[in-house]
Scaffold this active site. Structure first.
Site, PDB file in Angstrom:
ATOM      1  CB  SER A  84      -0.937   0.008   1.212  1.00 20.31           C
ATOM      2  OG  SER A  84      -0.199  -0.112   2.415  1.00 20.31           O
ATOM      3  CG  ASP A 246      -5.287   5.240   7.459  1.00 17.15           C
ATOM      4  OD1 ASP A 246      -4.467   6.187   7.506  1.00 17.15           O
ATOM      5  OD2 ASP A 246      -5.092   4.206   6.803  1.00 17.15           O
ATOM      6  CG  HIS A 249      -2.011   3.815   4.725  1.00 14.29           C
ATOM      7  ND1 HIS A 249      -3.001   3.192   5.466  1.00 14.29           N
ATOM      8  CD2 HIS A 249      -1.407   2.838   4.006  1.00 14.29           C
ATOM      9  CE1 HIS A 249      -2.992   1.888   5.213  1.00 14.29           C
ATOM     10  NE2 HIS A 249      -2.037   1.649   4.328  1.00 14.29           N
TER      11      HIS A 249
END
Length: 350
Positions: A84, A246, A249
């Site tokens: 990610s 969040d 990240h």
């Protein structure tokens, strides 16, 4: 850069947290009673992290395409592999992803177009690199950027196995004539929603994997940049700016900072030595590769590459390695509220 985490349902996220707890209890080497007590504390911390870190939402934007099309000559082909953090989860605009930032920076510095293909997958572990590399080779890449490792920590992948998959990927790419730059495992202990003692264990495991990745990648002919807790100090001071919604990240600014650390090494790998250098530090110089790997793991933003001493690749302690601390490009160039334009985001990277 505590960023490589799976986009998975809440139940799976909780199972990953419990895996960390079980590994922590086993790794303490304490008595059964002490392990149970320690496990209880860690379960509580993992439960708190689950409540604090929201579930993943939409996938990251694609960064594939041509950058710097106005420049003459054949395009440089860049592939982006990993998890990610490589895919750019946490931002909403293509221009804010690591692939777009790096491609624009390369294009402006090299004065040639750059074609980007992203094969990174949110939630990937090192084992997934084999399939990503197979797909990437069809593009005949000139340079590959790999960001991987965080999910190996949360999924309890044995360190040796994770490194073996990574070094296999690097060897395959190098055999195809592709330069390889690896951003080593981010420091999951820098993620504030993860509380002590779980944070301390995550920090230790992340650093150990990053050092092992560095040794393996440089031995295989690649270059590494330690990401570590690159965003940690800035996150503490400015959490709403450096991390995404969040709190796990990076935000657009966080990714710009990571790209600023990676770009000088990519230029060096392509034979275009960056003009700007940071003030020399004690972390720079020639070391044995194992020593260089440990040093880089302790200092985020450190480049490690193979070198020679008196015409020899190896010394008594193994392969020689060069440590460098590059000047970060473009760290302050992104607007404060994450609404980066193409120009402002990458101006410093160019």
């Amino acid at each position: 850069m505590g960023v490589a985490h799976s986009v998975v349902p809440g139940g799976e996220r909780w199972r990953q947290a419990r895996r960390l707890v079980r590994l922590a209890a086993i790794g303490t080497g304490a008595t059964a009673a002490a392990a149970v007590a320690t496990g209880g504390v860690l379960v509580g911390q993992a439960r708190q992290a689950r409540r604090t870190i929201p579930m993943a939402q939409a996938p990251p934007p694609r960064c594939d395409g041509m950058y710097g099309a106005k420049f003459p000559g054949p395009a440089l082909t860049m592939v982006v592999l990993g998890d990610s953090s490589a895919a750019g989860y946490g931002v909403h605009r293509r221009r804010e992803t690591p692939g777009a930032l790096l491609a624009t920076g390369l294009s402006r510095r090299l004065h040639r177009p750059v074609q980007v293909h992203r094969f990174a997958v949110v939630g990937a572990i090192s084992a997934a690199l084999r399939h990503q590399v197979e797909a990437a080779l069809e593009c005949r890449p000139d340079i590959a950027v790999i960001l991987i490792g965080g999910n190996d920590i949360t999924n309890r992948t044995p360190r040796g196995l994770a490194v073996r998959y990574l070094v296999e990927a690097v060897h395959t790419l190098r055999d195809a004539g592709c330069e390889v730059v690896v951003g080593t495992c981010p420091d999951l202990g820098a993620i504030r929603p993860i509380q002590p003692p779980l944070r301390w264990l995550a920090h230790r495991w992340s650093r150990q994997l990053a050092a092992a990745q560095t040794v393996a990648v440089v031995e295989a002919g690649g270059w590494t940049v330690s990401l570590g807790d690159l965003l940690g100090p800035r996150f503490t001071a400015e959490p709403t700016r450096m991390f995404a919604w969040d709190r796990f990240h990076p935000s657009a600014e966080g990714y710009a900072m990571a790209a600023a650390a990676l770009l000088p090494t990519m230029l060096s790998a392509l034979g275009a030595t960056p003009e700007r250098r940071a003030t020399p530090t004690r972390a720079e110089g020639v070391r044995s590769l194992p020593e260089a790997a440990q040093e880089a793991a302790r200092h985020a933003g450190t480049e490690v590459s193979g070198t020679q001493v008196r015409g020899r690749d190896r010394g008594p302690a193994g392969r020689w390695a060069q440590l460098r601390r590059r000047a970060f490009f473009g760290v302050g160039a992104v607007p404060q509220h994450g609404s980066a334009s193409d120009t402002s985001t990458v101006e410093g990277l160019a």
